[in-house]
Design a protein around this motif. Structure first.
Motif, PDB file in Angstrom:
ATOM      1  N   LEU A 149      -7.459  -3.228   3.618  1.00 53.33           N
ATOM      2  CA  LEU A 149      -6.147  -2.594   3.709  1.00 53.33           C
ATOM      3  C   LEU A 149      -5.612  -2.276   2.305  1.00 53.33           C
ATOM      4  O   LEU A 149      -5.113  -1.183   2.046  1.00 53.33           O
ATOM      5  CB  LEU A 149      -5.191  -3.522   4.452  1.00 53.33           C
ATOM      6  CG  LEU A 149      -4.095  -2.857   5.265  1.00 53.33           C
ATOM      7  CD1 LEU A 149      -3.595  -3.772   6.341  1.00 53.33           C
ATOM      8  CD2 LEU A 149      -2.935  -2.421   4.401  1.00 53.33           C
ATOM      9  N   LEU A 150      -5.774  -3.250   1.378  1.00 58.71           N
ATOM     10  CA  LEU A 150      -5.294  -3.037   0.010  1.00 58.71           C
ATOM     11  C   LEU A 150      -6.121  -1.976  -0.728  1.00 58.71           C
ATOM     12  O   LEU A 150      -5.657  -1.379  -1.684  1.00 58.71           O
ATOM     13  CB  LEU A 150      -5.308  -4.354  -0.772  1.00 58.71           C
ATOM     14  CG  LEU A 150      -4.262  -5.382  -0.340  1.00 58.71           C
ATOM     15  CD1 LEU A 150      -4.531  -6.736  -0.989  1.00 58.71           C
ATOM     16  CD2 LEU A 150      -2.845  -4.911  -0.676  1.00 58.71           C
ATOM     17  N   GLU A 151      -7.364  -1.779  -0.258  1.00 58.92           N
ATOM     18  CA  GLU A 151      -8.187  -0.699  -0.835  1.00 58.92           C
ATOM     19  C   GLU A 151      -7.671   0.668  -0.417  1.00 58.92           C
ATOM     20  O   GLU A 151      -8.132   1.685  -0.914  1.00 58.92           O
ATOM     21  CB  GLU A 151      -9.635  -0.806  -0.318  1.00 58.92           C
ATOM     22  CG  GLU A 151     -10.507  -1.750  -1.090  1.00 58.92           C
ATOM     23  CD  GLU A 151     -11.866  -1.925  -0.417  1.00 58.92           C
ATOM     24  OE1 GLU A 151     -12.271  -1.074   0.409  1.00 58.92           O
ATOM     25  OE2 GLU A 151     -12.510  -2.937  -0.709  1.00 58.92           O
ATOM     26  N   GLY A 152      -6.758   0.671   0.554  1.00 62.89           N
ATOM     27  CA  GLY A 152      -6.208   1.932   1.030  1.00 62.89           C
ATOM     28  C   GLY A 152      -6.935   2.463   2.250  1.00 62.89           C
ATOM     29  O   GLY A 152      -6.699   3.582   2.687  1.00 62.89           O
ATOM     30  N   LYS A 202      -1.519   2.003  -7.769  1.00 63.39           N
ATOM     31  CA  LYS A 202      -0.259   1.531  -7.198  1.00 63.39           C
ATOM     32  C   LYS A 202       0.494   0.546  -8.088  1.00 63.39           C
ATOM     33  O   LYS A 202       1.718   0.558  -8.142  1.00 63.39           O
ATOM     34  CB  LYS A 202      -0.534   0.822  -5.853  1.00 63.39           C
ATOM     35  CG  LYS A 202      -1.320   1.644  -4.845  1.00 63.39           C
ATOM     36  CD  LYS A 202      -0.408   2.556  -4.055  1.00 63.39           C
ATOM     37  CE  LYS A 202      -1.132   3.720  -3.424  1.00 63.39           C
ATOM     38  NZ  LYS A 202      -1.847   3.403  -2.220  1.00 63.39           N
ATOM     39  N   VAL A 257       0.818  -1.206   0.000  1.00 62.75           N
ATOM     40  CA  VAL A 257       0.000   0.000   0.000  1.00 62.75           C
ATOM     41  C   VAL A 257       0.856   1.262   0.000  1.00 62.75           C
ATOM     42  O   VAL A 257       0.573   2.220  -0.700  1.00 62.75           O
ATOM     43  CB  VAL A 257      -0.942   0.023   1.234  1.00 62.75           C
ATOM     44  CG1 VAL A 257      -1.775   1.284   1.246  1.00 62.75           C
ATOM     45  CG2 VAL A 257      -1.838  -1.193   1.233  1.00 62.75           C
ATOM     46  N   SER A 258       1.936   1.259   0.786  1.00 62.48           N
ATOM     47  CA  SER A 258       2.656   2.527   0.945  1.00 62.48           C
ATOM     48  C   SER A 258       3.881   2.692   0.048  1.00 62.48           C
ATOM     49  O   SER A 258       4.010   3.723  -0.595  1.00 62.48           O
ATOM     50  CB  SER A 258       3.003   2.773   2.409  1.00 62.48           C
ATOM     51  OG  SER A 258       3.455   1.590   3.018  1.00 62.48           O
ATOM     52  N   ASN A 261      -7.974   1.295  -6.393  1.00 61.67           N
ATOM     53  CA  ASN A 261      -6.757   1.611  -5.641  1.00 61.67           C
ATOM     54  C   ASN A 261      -5.535   0.903  -6.215  1.00 61.67           C
ATOM     55  O   ASN A 261      -4.457   1.485  -6.304  1.00 61.67           O
ATOM     56  CB  ASN A 261      -6.930   1.275  -4.155  1.00 61.67           C
ATOM     57  CG  ASN A 261      -5.881   1.964  -3.302  1.00 61.67           C
ATOM     58  OD1 ASN A 261      -5.683   3.168  -3.429  1.00 61.67           O
ATOM     59  ND2 ASN A 261      -5.182   1.220  -2.480  1.00 61.67           N
ATOM     60  N   LEU A 262      -5.723  -0.358  -6.651  1.00 58.63           N
ATOM     61  CA  LEU A 262      -4.591  -1.090  -7.234  1.00 58.63           C
ATOM     62  C   LEU A 262      -4.119  -0.430  -8.524  1.00 58.63           C
ATOM     63  O   LEU A 262      -2.928  -0.432  -8.834  1.00 58.63           O
ATOM     64  CB  LEU A 262      -4.977  -2.548  -7.490  1.00 58.63           C
ATOM     65  CG  LEU A 262      -5.111  -3.434  -6.243  1.00 58.63           C
ATOM     66  CD1 LEU A 262      -5.652  -4.807  -6.623  1.00 58.63           C
ATOM     67  CD2 LEU A 262      -3.765  -3.585  -5.527  1.00 58.63           C
TER      68      LEU A 262
END
Ligand code: ADP
Ligand code: MG
Length: 404
Positions: free
Chosen positions: A389-392, A222, A193-194, A218-219
């Motif tokens: 979490l992966l959705e941000g 990133k 994520v970060s 979100n992916l």
């Protein structure tokens, strides 16, 4: 997301409240039969944290939810079988009380000596748990000197035993830190994520796109590319104008699928062929064919070999891979091939130095079924929590913990 963990505190002589994930499967609900734990993976997963704390002189007060009891009267969800299994695994007695908080629990906690282990009753027997009732949280924190959260799978929920008790512990001046399991999840998923290394390739599958639109959005910010398989690929292909026959296609999600494709030219990689069948059943006969050849009576139940080759090319040289959602109906042996082949390919990539993270309940189950979970860099234990979490999203159970 740099959080303190149990190596940053001194547990010697302290009472430590540990929120564990002991939400394990239990044997049949036949009232005449003794209920036992049928899969103790989650209990074993907590052992490094529990043994570390015990070895460093702590007494433990453990809390978890178990199943979905309607009320405290749902005795089939009592923690007793968990206490028995935990005691065997720890090789020491585990004292179990029949309440989460209250005079019996408080007295048992007060009497604990270093090395003792107390297991509280199912946290969902308390109506205040899901409401994050501050009074319930305060009673949990009052039993201990330190709060530890090792239940990543519940971190996306602000409940009393997750967010509330941590906050209550901080309010009385005590530490609230992550256990080893939680720390591993934060490190593996937090990197994605970060500050992901590149090339970063995401792989998405599973049944539905509608559950995962935010995640894909979100992916796309990133990851360099997203490889799409599973049922959700059908909706993307239908949005491109292909006739998907009887395949699972979410009509309502077609506009969103179109938008995602338009906003990310070349970034979403879709199947070019599929394993199809005439019916949705475990013994359906599989035929591999190009997407444009799918007939009106057929449904796509797995990615095909050409798609797999295309995905393999995209994955060459990847530094980070995040995979969520099986490539097909992996529950049916004939349609598990795409998912299994991908799992083997990812295991090889890990050997070549890539970081491969698996998130999501069914994806983790598929990798375990293929016997490859030890070969991955990280298989998340939290389905919903890993996706959020992966959705941000900020997970309340993590956000509350002390900063490192
Ligand atoms: P995860 O739990 O890893 O996030 P999902 O719950 O989103 O994954 O999806 C898993 C389910 O998707 C599996 O039960 C699987 O059978 C189903 N699935 C995968 N591909 C297809 C397909 N082509 N058609 C219908 N269902 C599919
Ligand atoms: Mg699932």
């Amino acid at each position: 997301m740099n959080k303190k963990n149990i190596t940053d505190i001194d547990p010697k002589g302290k009472k430590v409240f540990v929120r564990v994930d002991f939400n394990v499967p239990l044997s049949g609900k036949d009232p005449n039969e003794e209920i036992t734990v049928t899969d103790d993976t989650r209990i074993r997963a907590a052992l490094p944290t529990l043994n570390y704390l015990l070895d460093h002189g702590a007494a433990l007060i453990l809390a978890s939810h178990l199943g979905r009891p309607a009320s405290a009267e749902d005795k089939q969800y009592a923690m007793d079988p968990v206490a028995d299994r935990l005691s065997e695994l720890l090789g020491r007695p585990v004292l179990k009380v029949d309440e989460v908080v209250g005079p019996e629990a408080a007295a048992a906690a007060a009497a604990l000596k270093p090395g003792d282990v107390l297991l509280l009753e199912n946290t969902r027997f308390e109506p205040g748990e899901k409401k994050n009732d501050p009074d319930l949280s305060a009673q949990m924190a009052a039993m201990a000197d330190i709060y530890v959260d090792d239940a990543f799978g519940s971190a996306h929920r602000a409940h009393s035993s997750t967010e509330g008790a941590a906050r209550a512990m901080q309010a009385k001046g005590g530490p609230a830190v992550a256990g080893f399991l939680m720390g591993k999840e934060i490190a593996a998923l937090g990197t994605a994520v970060s500050n992901p290394p590149h090339p970063y390739i995401a792989i998405m599958g599973g049944a539905k796109i509608s559950d995962k639109i935010k995640l894909i959005d979100n992916l796309l910010q990133k990851a360099d590319k997203i490889l799409i398989g599973g049922g959700m690929a059908n909706t993307f292909l239908a949005a491109q104008g292909y006739d998907m026959g009887k395949s699972l296609v979410e009509e309502d999600a077609l506009p969103e699928a179109k938008r995602l494709l338009e906003e990310s030219p070349g970034q979403l990689i879709l199947p070019v062929d599929a394993g199809v069948a005439d019916e949705f059943s475990a013994d359906a006969v599989r035929t591999d064919k190009s997407i444009e050849d799918i007939e009106s009576h057929e449904m796509a139940l797995d990615i095909g070999p050409q798609t797999f080759n295309r995905f393999a090319e995209e994955l060459q040289g990847a530094k980070l891979v995040v995979w969520n959602g099986p490539m097909g109906v992996f529950e049916f042996p004939a349609f598990a091939k795409g998912t299994d082949d991908l799992a083997y390919l990812l295991a090889d990539l890990v050997e070549d130095g890539a970081q491969v993270v698996i998130g999501g309940g069914d994806s983790a189950a598929a990798v375990t079924k293929a016997g490859l979970s030890d070969k991955m860099s990280h298989v998340s234990t939290g389905g919903g929590a890993s996706l959020e979490l992966l959705e941000g999203k900020e997970l309340p159970g993590i956000a509350v913990l002390d900063e490192a």
